[in-house]
Design an enzyme around this catalytic site. Structure first.
Site, PDB file in Angstrom:
ATOM      1  N   ASP A 161       9.016 -93.178  41.297  1.00 54.08           N
ATOM      2  CA  ASP A 161       9.160 -91.786  40.850  1.00 54.08           C
ATOM      3  C   ASP A 161      10.141 -91.602  39.694  1.00 54.08           C
ATOM      4  O   ASP A 161      10.293 -90.493  39.188  1.00 54.08           O
ATOM      5  CB  ASP A 161       9.574 -90.899  42.031  1.00 54.08           C
ATOM      6  CG  ASP A 161      10.828 -91.403  42.736  1.00 54.08           C
ATOM      7  OD1 ASP A 161      11.217 -92.564  42.510  1.00 54.08           O
ATOM      8  OD2 ASP A 161      11.424 -90.638  43.506  1.00 54.08           O
ATOM      9  N   GLU A 174      22.433-101.058  46.996  1.00 54.17           N
ATOM     10  CA  GLU A 174      22.656-101.705  45.708  1.00 54.17           C
ATOM     11  C   GLU A 174      23.893-102.597  45.781  1.00 54.17           C
ATOM     12  O   GLU A 174      23.861-103.761  45.379  1.00 54.17           O
ATOM     13  CB  GLU A 174      22.829-100.653  44.603  1.00 54.17           C
ATOM     14  CG  GLU A 174      21.606 -99.780  44.352  1.00 54.17           C
ATOM     15  CD  GLU A 174      21.468 -98.581  45.275  1.00 54.17           C
ATOM     16  OE1 GLU A 174      22.233 -98.509  46.273  1.00 54.17           O
ATOM     17  OE2 GLU A 174      20.611 -97.715  45.020  1.00 54.17           O
TER      18      GLU A 174
END
Ligand code: UGA
Ligand code: MN
Length: 319
Positions: free
Chosen positions: A183, A269
């Protein structure tokens, strides 16, 4: 009689050989390289047709009227791992992403469906996308499909596993891995920046962390901290869209994966990067991290309030 036959045979032989050679040249694939790329996929890899035209023709800077030069042989391949799941906007998101990726030379798309099987929609889509690609799938266990838990852990790991398996028996070709959510919005310049990644490179991400952007703070060419409005204590305060890793680093750290245990959203992350690098080692891109080349856009949930409960239209249309 016998010698006359022999003479005829030897006169005809060179002609037969010429015809065979010509036929062989005609039927040889025009662009074998991208096809090979797809066909060398792992067991669940689904080869898709080679892109139309040479990979180099996707470079917008090339002059279309001149004969197209082949891409540099050492141009590192960009492997983009995209987790994706079924929802009303899925095909629209994938269409936008493919339109971007088609402009990028030497890119291999690893599309990983969050599903128990490859869906027809995505299979058909990839077959027509004109991109070297690999189609994988792995379902997220139900217990992890809850708000507040990290998304796409299993899918990104499936992409990593495929990459490692594909390169296990050969010396690593130059390559760069990038996690491309379906997205987000990616500028083409971003791919030029990440392609020169030596180990792990980083750059700003727009519209994320409750701010207009987040970015690594750079001094004398080194990352020294993070500009962020959210959990500044993160060891790597960076979104998934804000870094790339060289294939070499992925292969030399075979155990580096995304973990479910103890992982919170926003920490994936850091948890991953901690396994493969240090802040000091990071390579700042995008003019010392002063340019936003990727945006963490999120698509509004689509309004289907007027969708009939049972199929009413006379035709069935894939959306
Ligand atoms: C943020 C980060 O930008 C993501 O990289 C991170 O995975 C995510 O948070 C997280 O919470 O784990 P956000 O926009 O909130 O992103 O997440 P989504 O865009 O909804 O999902 C990230 C990716 O995972 C997308 O490519 C999406 O298609 C995929 N996804 C999402 C699945 O495969 N399955 C799901 O159930 C949900
Ligand atoms: Mn998103």
């Amino acid at each position: 009689m016998k010698s006359a036959l022999f003479t005829r045979f030897f006169i005809l032989l060179p002609w037969i050989l010429i015809v065979i050679i010509m036929l062989d040249v005609d039927t040889a694939p025009a662009h074998p390289a991208p096809l090979l790329l797809s066909l060398r996929g792992g067991p669940r890899a689904c080869p898709t047709p080679a892109p139309q035209g040479r990979p180099g023709s996707r470079d917008p800077k090339r002059n279309q009227s001149r004969p197209q030069p082949q891409p540099e042989p050492q141009l590192p391949t960009i492997y983009a791992i995209t987790p994706t799941y079924s929802r009303p906007v899925q095909k629209a998101e994938l269409t936008r992403l493919a339109n971007t990726f088609r402009q990028v030379a030497q890119l291999h798309w690893i599309l990983v469906e969050d599903a128990a099987a490859r869906s027809e929609l995505v299979s058909r889509f990839l077959a027509r996308a004109g991109l070297p690609s690999t189609h994988l799938h792995v379902p997220t266990p139900r217990r992890y499909k809850r708000p507040g838990l990290p998304r796409a852990t299993e899918q990104r790991n499936a992409g990593l596993a495929w990459l490692r398996q594909r390169h296990q028996h050969q010396r690593a070709q130059p390559g760069v891995l990038f996690f491309a959510d379906d997205d987000n919005t990616y500028s083409l310049e971003l791919f030029q920046e990440m392609r020169t990644t030596r180990k792990v490179s980083v750059w700003p991400v727009g519209l994320v962390g409750g701010r207009r952007y987040e970015r690594p703070l750079v001094e004398n060419g080194k990352v020294v901290g993070w500009y962020t409005g959210w959990r500044a204590d993160r060891p790597f305060a960076i979104d998934m869209a804000g870094f790339a890793v060289s294939l070499q680093v992925i292969l030399s750290n075979p155990k580096a994966v995304f973990k479910r245990r103890g992982s919170q959203p926003g920490m994936q992350e850091s948890d991953f990067l901690k396994q493969i690098t240090t802040v000091e080692e990071l390579e700042p891109k995008a003019n010392n991290c002063t340019k936003v080349l990727v945006w963490h856009t999120r698509t509004e949930k689509v309004n289907l309030a007027n969708e009939p409960k049972y199929h009413l239209d006379t035709v069935k249309i894939e959306v």
